[in-house]
Write an enzyme that holds these catalytic residues in place. Structure first.
Site, PDB file in Angstrom:
ATOM      1  CG  ASP A  25      -1.966  -1.140   1.179  1.00 28.95           C
ATOM      2  OD1 ASP A  25      -1.851  -2.019   0.324  1.00 28.95           O
ATOM      3  OD2 ASP A  25      -2.865  -1.146   2.045  1.00 28.95           O
ATOM      4  CG  ASP A  67      -6.578  -0.020   1.121  1.00 29.22           C
ATOM      5  OD1 ASP A  67      -7.001  -1.185   1.248  1.00 29.22           O
ATOM      6  OD2 ASP A  67      -6.878   0.901   1.931  1.00 29.22           O
ATOM      7  CG  HIS A  69     -11.199   1.118   0.334  1.00 28.73           C
ATOM      8  ND1 HIS A  69     -11.329  -0.188   0.745  1.00 28.73           N
ATOM      9  CD2 HIS A  69     -10.249   1.673   1.133  1.00 28.73           C
ATOM     10  CE1 HIS A  69     -10.487  -0.405   1.750  1.00 28.73           C
ATOM     11  NE2 HIS A  69      -9.814   0.697   1.997  1.00 28.73           N
ATOM     12  CG  HIS A 132      -8.418   5.226   2.964  1.00 29.08           C
ATOM     13  ND1 HIS A 132      -9.408   5.005   3.886  1.00 29.08           N
ATOM     14  CD2 HIS A 132      -7.843   4.021   2.741  1.00 29.08           C
ATOM     15  CE1 HIS A 132      -9.428   3.724   4.222  1.00 29.08           C
ATOM     16  NE2 HIS A 132      -8.487   3.090   3.529  1.00 29.08           N
ATOM     17  CE  LYS A 161      -4.468  -4.439   1.908  1.00 30.88           C
ATOM     18  NZ  LYS A 161      -4.726  -3.035   2.267  1.00 30.88           N
ATOM     19  CB  CYS A 206      -1.983  -2.878   5.330  1.00 31.38           C
ATOM     20  SG  CYS A 206      -3.648  -2.163   5.323  1.00 31.38           S
TER      21      CYS A 206
HETATM   22 ZN   LIG Z   1      -8.303   1.004   3.428  1.00 28.74          ZN
END
Ligand SMILES: [Zn+2]
Ligand SMILES: *[C@@H]1O[C@H](CO)[C@@H](O)[C@H](O)[C@H]1NC(C)=O
Ligand SMILES: *[C@@H]1O[C@H](CO)[C@@H](O)[C@H](O)[C@H]1NC(C)=O
Length: 291
Positions: A25, A67, A69, A132, A161, A206
């Site tokens: 990340d 990451d 989202h 984020h 992820k 993470c």
């Molecule tokens: Zn996150």
């Protein structure tokens, strides 16, 4: 020819095990100017880049996690009334790992289902975060872009992820409920990886959960403490303590360097037998040709 190349570059191992580098990340959203900037997080970038520069050939695989989202991900404070970043709420999941409606998840939330009558539910604590690392956002504070300051090579493999809208995912292997996994374990197994070196952000979330899962999945794990940074002091010391306890090896980037240099001075037994086999093969070939 193959033998000659292998001798020049050395084996793709770290401390004798076939190795992968997992860069966790290192994205705009977690760096300075990002909505969830880790304090001093930018400092990990030159350390990681230097590690790659020196030891690129020691890693059979380099994975960069991202990451990723949904814009209305359940971990965002903006999805929950009267909450602030770092508040912890409880989320309930049914036996299929689907998020359930409940006190903290209103019926208007599009990624939840009715779990009425489902007796086999799991309750997970969820820390709430500012928005984020939003999918497809490449600029501004919520940018999910992998830092342009990070060395990235053509053969690096990006593993996304956190893309399930109803469950968070700290680890690059599994979501926080262990309901579903990413392609990472398969990828490492296919490449016969035995050891992973973990770096990136953030140490107490993470990096910690990725290291822990890697260990559970049977890999040897080296986490490079000066190539990672934590969000908060308390969670960082707890993560370090737990990693030490369970058998994650904590090292400094320089320790990796030292260990590799020691090894390259000694003759690798595997390499030695490969050379012997090659020489024998060539002798045999000459013998056959002459006859
Ligand atoms: Zn996150
Ligand atoms: C979450 O669940 C735990 C354990 O059941 C409980 O102790 C805690 O108070 C709950 N937290 C919230 C915010 O409801
Ligand atoms: C991001 O882009 C991909 C590919 O174009 C698309 O499939 C996905 O739905 C997009 N996600 C969002 C949240 O816009």
């Amino acid at each position: 020819m193959v033998v000659a190349v292998a001798l020049v570059t050395g084996p793709t191992t770290v401390r004798g095990s076939r190795a992968a580098l997992l860069i966790i990340d290192v994205q705009d959203c977690f760096l300075s100017g990002g909505s969830l900037a880790v304090k001093d997080g930018d400092k990990v970038i030159p350390v990681i880049n230097k590690m790659r520069e020196k030891f690129e050939h020691r890693f059979a695989v380099v994975v960069i996690s991202q990451d990723w989202h949904c814009p209305d991900h359940v971990s965002f404070t903006t999805q929950h009334k009267d909450t602030a970043p770092f508040d912890v709420i409880n989320l309930t999941y049914n036996d299929k790992g689907k998020l359930c409606f409940g006190d903290s998840v209103p019926r208007s939330f599009p990624h939840a289902v009715d779990c009425e009558g489902n007796s086999n539910v799991t309750v997970l604590p969820q820390t709430l975060w500012p928005e984020h690392c939003v999918q497809n956002v490449t600029s501004g504070p919520t940018s999910a872009k992998i830092s342009s300051r990070l060395t990235i090579r053509e053969n690096d493999i990006v593993v996304k992820k956190g893309y399930s809208c109803g469950v968070d995912s700290y680890s690059a292997f599994f979501d926080n409920g262990g309901f579903r996994q990413t392609e990472l374990d398969d990828l490492l197994k296919r490449n016969k990886i035995e050891l992973v070196v973990v770096v990136g952000l953030a140490l107490d979330y993470c990096v910690y959960y990725t290291s822990k899962d890697a260990l559970d999945l049977g890999y040897k794990v080296l986490t490079v403490t000066d190539a990672t940074m934590g969000v908060a002091a308390e969670t960082t010391s707890a993560a370090l303590e737990d990693m030490t306890k369970i058998g994650v090896q904590l090292i400094l980037a320089d320790d990796l360097e030292g260990a590799l240099q020691e090894r390259s001075q000694a003759v690798d037994p595997g390499m030695m037998s490969m050379c012997l086999a090659a020489i024998l093969g060539i002798l045999l070939l000459f013998y056959v040709i002459r006859i």
